[in-house]
Write a protein that holds these residues in place. Structure first.
Motif, PDB file in Angstrom:
ATOM      1  N   GLY A  29       0.768  -1.174   0.235  1.00  0.00           N
ATOM      2  CA  GLY A  29       0.021  -0.049   0.132  1.00  0.00           C
ATOM      3  C   GLY A  29       0.684   1.374   0.029  1.00  0.00           C
ATOM      4  N   SER A  30       0.310   2.350   0.393  1.00  0.00           N
ATOM      5  CA  SER A  30       0.807   3.641   0.311  1.00  0.00           C
ATOM      6  C   SER A  30       0.589   4.325   1.585  1.00  0.00           C
ATOM      7  CB  SER A  30       0.160   4.486  -0.747  1.00  0.00           C
ATOM      8  OG  SER A  30       0.222   3.995  -1.816  1.00  0.00           O
ATOM      9  N   GLY A  31       1.478   5.430   2.083  1.00  0.00           N
ATOM     10  CA  GLY A  31       1.439   6.057   3.068  1.00  0.00           C
ATOM     11  C   GLY A  31       2.814   5.842   4.139  1.00  0.00           C
ATOM     12  N   SER A  32       2.344   6.350   5.356  1.00  0.00           N
ATOM     13  CA  SER A  32       3.660   6.427   6.331  1.00  0.00           C
ATOM     14  C   SER A  32       3.860   5.053   7.061  1.00  0.00           C
ATOM     15  CB  SER A  32       3.657   7.667   7.140  1.00  0.00           C
ATOM     16  OG  SER A  32       2.641   7.450   7.983  1.00  0.00           O
ATOM     17  N   THR A  33       2.614   4.411   7.134  1.00  0.00           N
ATOM     18  CA  THR A  33       2.919   3.274   8.189  1.00  0.00           C
ATOM     19  C   THR A  33       3.142   2.143   7.211  1.00  0.00           C
ATOM     20  OG1 THR A  33       1.054   4.149   9.213  1.00  0.00           O
ATOM     21  CG2 THR A  33       1.506   1.781   9.772  1.00  0.00           C
ATOM     22  N   PHE A  85      -0.529  -5.470   1.966  1.00  0.00           N
ATOM     23  CA  PHE A  85      -0.325  -4.809   3.284  1.00  0.00           C
ATOM     24  C   PHE A  85      -0.779  -3.185   2.986  1.00  0.00           C
ATOM     25  CE2 PHE A  85       1.233  -8.010   6.176  1.00  0.00           C
ATOM     26  CZ  PHE A  85       1.937  -8.815   5.420  1.00  0.00           C
ATOM     27  N   ASP A  86      -1.586  -2.552   3.925  1.00  0.00           N
ATOM     28  CA  ASP A  86      -1.743  -1.200   3.593  1.00  0.00           C
ATOM     29  C   ASP A  86      -2.275  -0.441   4.765  1.00  0.00           C
ATOM     30  OD1 ASP A  86      -3.632   0.225   0.617  1.00  0.00           O
ATOM     31  OD2 ASP A  86      -2.301   0.999   2.241  1.00  0.00           O
ATOM     32  N   GLY A  87      -2.223   0.869   4.718  1.00  0.00           N
ATOM     33  CA  GLY A  87      -2.482   1.656   5.797  1.00  0.00           C
ATOM     34  C   GLY A  87      -4.121   1.910   5.543  1.00  0.00           C
ATOM     35  N   ALA A  88      -4.590   3.239   6.733  1.00  0.00           N
ATOM     36  CA  ALA A  88      -5.905   3.679   6.617  1.00  0.00           C
ATOM     37  C   ALA A  88      -6.062   5.087   7.303  1.00  0.00           C
ATOM     38  CB  ALA A  88      -6.978   2.654   7.054  1.00  0.00           C
ATOM     39  N   ASP A  89      -6.998   5.515   6.887  1.00  0.00           N
ATOM     40  CA  ASP A  89      -7.158   7.063   7.679  1.00  0.00           C
ATOM     41  C   ASP A  89      -8.173   6.890   8.765  1.00  0.00           C
ATOM     42  OD1 ASP A  89      -5.454   8.702   5.676  1.00  0.00           O
ATOM     43  OD2 ASP A  89      -7.063   8.278   4.258  1.00  0.00           O
ATOM     44  N   LYS A  99      -9.895   5.134   3.352  1.00  0.00           N
ATOM     45  CA  LYS A  99      -8.542   5.417   2.707  1.00  0.00           C
ATOM     46  C   LYS A  99      -8.468   6.496   1.608  1.00  0.00           C
ATOM     47  CE  LYS A  99      -6.332   1.727   1.535  1.00  0.00           C
ATOM     48  NZ  LYS A  99      -4.997   2.376   2.312  1.00  0.00           N
ATOM     49  N   GLY A 100      -7.113   7.015   1.383  1.00  0.00           N
ATOM     50  CA  GLY A 100      -6.946   7.945   0.269  1.00  0.00           C
ATOM     51  C   GLY A 100      -6.506   9.251   0.973  1.00  0.00           C
ATOM     52  N   GLY A 101      -6.301   9.248   1.996  1.00  0.00           N
ATOM     53  CA  GLY A 101      -5.719  10.496   2.706  1.00  0.00           C
ATOM     54  C   GLY A 101      -4.311  11.008   1.932  1.00  0.00           C
ATOM     55  N   GLY A 102      -3.559   9.637   1.535  1.00  0.00           N
ATOM     56  CA  GLY A 102      -2.517  10.093   0.735  1.00  0.00           C
ATOM     57  C   GLY A 102      -2.742  10.062  -0.719  1.00  0.00           C
ATOM     58  N   GLY A 103      -3.732   9.857  -1.008  1.00  0.00           N
ATOM     59  CA  GLY A 103      -4.113  10.207  -2.406  1.00  0.00           C
ATOM     60  C   GLY A 103      -3.997   8.962  -3.362  1.00  0.00           C
ATOM     61  N   CYS A 104      -3.901   7.778  -2.841  1.00  0.00           N
ATOM     62  CA  CYS A 104      -3.747   6.695  -3.530  1.00  0.00           C
ATOM     63  C   CYS A 104      -4.739   5.556  -3.727  1.00  0.00           C
ATOM     64  CB  CYS A 104      -2.199   5.909  -2.959  1.00  0.00           C
ATOM     65  SG  CYS A 104      -0.864   7.314  -3.113  1.00  0.00           S
ATOM     66  N   LEU A 105      -5.957   6.163  -3.265  1.00  0.00           N
ATOM     67  CA  LEU A 105      -7.065   4.944  -2.895  1.00  0.00           C
ATOM     68  C   LEU A 105      -7.432   4.261  -4.211  1.00  0.00           C
ATOM     69  CD1 LEU A 105     -10.087   6.293  -4.296  1.00  0.00           C
ATOM     70  CD2 LEU A 105      -9.027   8.225  -3.177  1.00  0.00           C
ATOM     71  N   GLN A 107      -5.368   3.029  -6.618  1.00  0.00           N
ATOM     72  CA  GLN A 107      -4.633   1.738  -6.975  1.00  0.00           C
ATOM     73  C   GLN A 107      -4.522   0.655  -5.681  1.00  0.00           C
ATOM     74  OE1 GLN A 107      -0.697   2.039  -8.895  1.00  0.00           O
ATOM     75  NE2 GLN A 107      -1.330   4.337  -9.699  1.00  0.00           N
ATOM     76  N   GLU A 108      -4.987   1.365  -4.662  1.00  0.00           N
ATOM     77  CA  GLU A 108      -4.857   0.651  -3.412  1.00  0.00           C
ATOM     78  C   GLU A 108      -5.852   0.010  -3.387  1.00  0.00           C
ATOM     79  OE1 GLU A 108      -5.092   3.953  -0.666  1.00  0.00           O
ATOM     80  OE2 GLU A 108      -3.034   3.587  -0.133  1.00  0.00           O
ATOM     81  N   LYS A 109      -7.142   0.041  -3.967  1.00  0.00           N
ATOM     82  CA  LYS A 109      -8.475  -0.654  -3.956  1.00  0.00           C
ATOM     83  C   LYS A 109      -8.179  -1.681  -5.142  1.00  0.00           C
ATOM     84  CE  LYS A 109     -12.993   0.815  -2.580  1.00  0.00           C
ATOM     85  NZ  LYS A 109     -14.185   1.555  -2.871  1.00  0.00           N
ATOM     86  N   THR A 125      -4.362   6.423  16.336  1.00  0.00           N
ATOM     87  CA  THR A 125      -5.520   7.553  16.080  1.00  0.00           C
ATOM     88  C   THR A 125      -6.283   7.088  15.072  1.00  0.00           C
ATOM     89  OG1 THR A 125      -4.065   8.422  14.211  1.00  0.00           O
ATOM     90  CG2 THR A 125      -3.529   9.129  16.643  1.00  0.00           C
ATOM     91  N   LYS A 126      -6.096   5.972  14.226  1.00  0.00           N
ATOM     92  CA  LYS A 126      -7.017   5.665  13.324  1.00  0.00           C
ATOM     93  C   LYS A 126      -8.133   4.709  13.897  1.00  0.00           C
ATOM     94  CE  LYS A 126      -3.838   7.518  10.671  1.00  0.00           C
ATOM     95  NZ  LYS A 126      -3.362   6.675   9.372  1.00  0.00           N
ATOM     96  N   GLN A 127      -8.180   4.197  15.170  1.00  0.00           N
ATOM     97  CA  GLN A 127      -9.158   3.422  15.597  1.00  0.00           C
ATOM     98  C   GLN A 127     -10.454   4.462  15.809  1.00  0.00           C
ATOM     99  OE1 GLN A 127      -6.524   1.966  18.708  1.00  0.00           O
ATOM    100  NE2 GLN A 127      -7.866   0.236  18.623  1.00  0.00           N
TER     101      GLN A 127
HETATM  102  O1  DER Z   1      -3.735   7.051   1.377  1.00  0.00           O
HETATM  103  C1  DER Z   1      -3.890   6.113   2.011  1.00  0.00           C
HETATM  104  O2  DER Z   1      -4.877   5.338   1.750  1.00  0.00           O
HETATM  105  C2  DER Z   1      -3.054   5.647   3.060  1.00  0.00           C
HETATM  106  O3  DER Z   1      -2.961   4.286   2.982  1.00  0.00           O
HETATM  107  C3  DER Z   1      -3.372   6.372   4.108  1.00  0.00           C
HETATM  108  O4  DER Z   1      -4.733   6.316   4.390  1.00  0.00           O
HETATM  109  C4  DER Z   1      -2.668   5.868   5.367  1.00  0.00           C
HETATM  110  O5  DER Z   1      -1.488   6.818   5.754  1.00  0.00           O
HETATM  111  P1  DER Z   1      -0.595   6.682   6.988  1.00  0.00           P
HETATM  112  O6  DER Z   1      -0.092   5.114   7.066  1.00  0.00           O
HETATM  113  O7  DER Z   1       0.497   7.735   6.572  1.00  0.00           O
HETATM  114  O8  DER Z   1      -1.476   7.182   8.167  1.00  0.00           O
END
Ligand code: DER
Length: 235
Positions: A29-33, A85-89, A99-105, A107-109, A125-127
């Motif tokens: 996935g995308s993002g910082s986690t 494996f991927d993150g979430a908002d 998801k999509g906070g990072g603008g990658c929703l 391709q992630e989906k 903080t995502k819970q």
């Molecule tokens: O953009 C996304 O969907 C990312 O997965 C994002 O939602 C999670 O980003 P973070 O791991 O930096 O919080």
């Protein structure tokens, strides 16, 4: 920071517990986690022949920087990826997520839809109790630039409280353009109950000009890192 430590502990635990033996193709996935998940995967001794499929430019760079084999989603169909494996908002107790906070929703989906298993890694903080309860920036909706104005008007008729055209911020004049050349409309509907997530996703997807929404209800398990280094699992 304890937030980074939280992300790291969740990601490491998720990889250690779910990276499949003899896996062939894995989605990233995308993002910082997810950075920590790839870091952990790179430490394993059984991944040199595994193909890693990215979900955007950042994800692609992450795979390359960790010396992992890069694949492309163009080659795969449903069920062809062992895991992603991927993150979430934001995540609700039914594992629906925004998801999509990072603008990658998109391709992630797309990648998630081809994977047998979807493992979510996040910090505490995502819970959340309901989508839109903590993440009030709106559901990211990827739209064709030609249709953005039209979809914006549709979304208000659908009950949206606000629609914000994702901008590139200081780094780019005008709207942010996704890795796929589209725009993102961050659309706030207020809190969405778990039972209504699927119907809202479908209603938005019916709108001509919408590419994809940041409403996901496909996670199998979610790992949340706590500020105290603990890890909570939802499934
Ligand atoms: O953009 C996304 O969907 C990312 O997965 C994002 O939602 C999670 O980003 P973070 O791991 O930096 O919080």
């Amino acid at each position: 920071s304890s937030l980074e430590e939280a992300k790291k502990s969740a990601a490491y635990r998720a990889v250690d517990e779910h990276f499949p033996k003899n896996s062939k193709v894995v989605g990233i996935g995308s993002g910082s986690t997810v950075i920590y998940a790839v870091e952990r995967i790179g430490q394993r001794d059984d991944v040199k022949d595994v193909i890693f499929v990215p979900t955007g430019f950042q994800s692609k760079q992450l795979i390359i920087e960790n010396g992992l084999r890069l694949g492309c989603i163009e080659e795969y169909g449903v069920g062809d990826l062992d895991i992603t494996f991927d993150g979430a908002d934001e995540v609700d107790p039914s594992l629906n997520c925004i998801k999509g906070g990072g603008g990658c929703l998109f391709q992630e989906k797309l990648v998630a839809s081809c994977a047998k298993k979807f493992v979510l890694v996040a910090d505490y903080t995502k819970q959340s109790t309901a989508l839109g309860f903590k993440w009030i920036q709106g559901i990211p909706i990827e739209v064709s630039p030609l249709a953005a104005k039209k979809v914006e008007s549709d979304l208000f008729r659908l009950g949206a409280k606000s629609v914000t055209w994702r901008s590139g911020g200081k780094s780019k004049a005008g709207p942010a353009v996704t890795d796929n050349g589209n725009f993102i409309l961050d659309t706030y509907f207020g809190p969405v109950e778990a039972k209504d997530v699927d119907a809202l996703d479908k209603a938005i997807k019916l709108l001509v000009g919408v590419i994809e929404t940041g409403l996901f209800n496909i996670a199998d398990i979610a790992y949340f890192g706590g500020s105290d280094g603990s890890v909570t699992v939802w499934n």
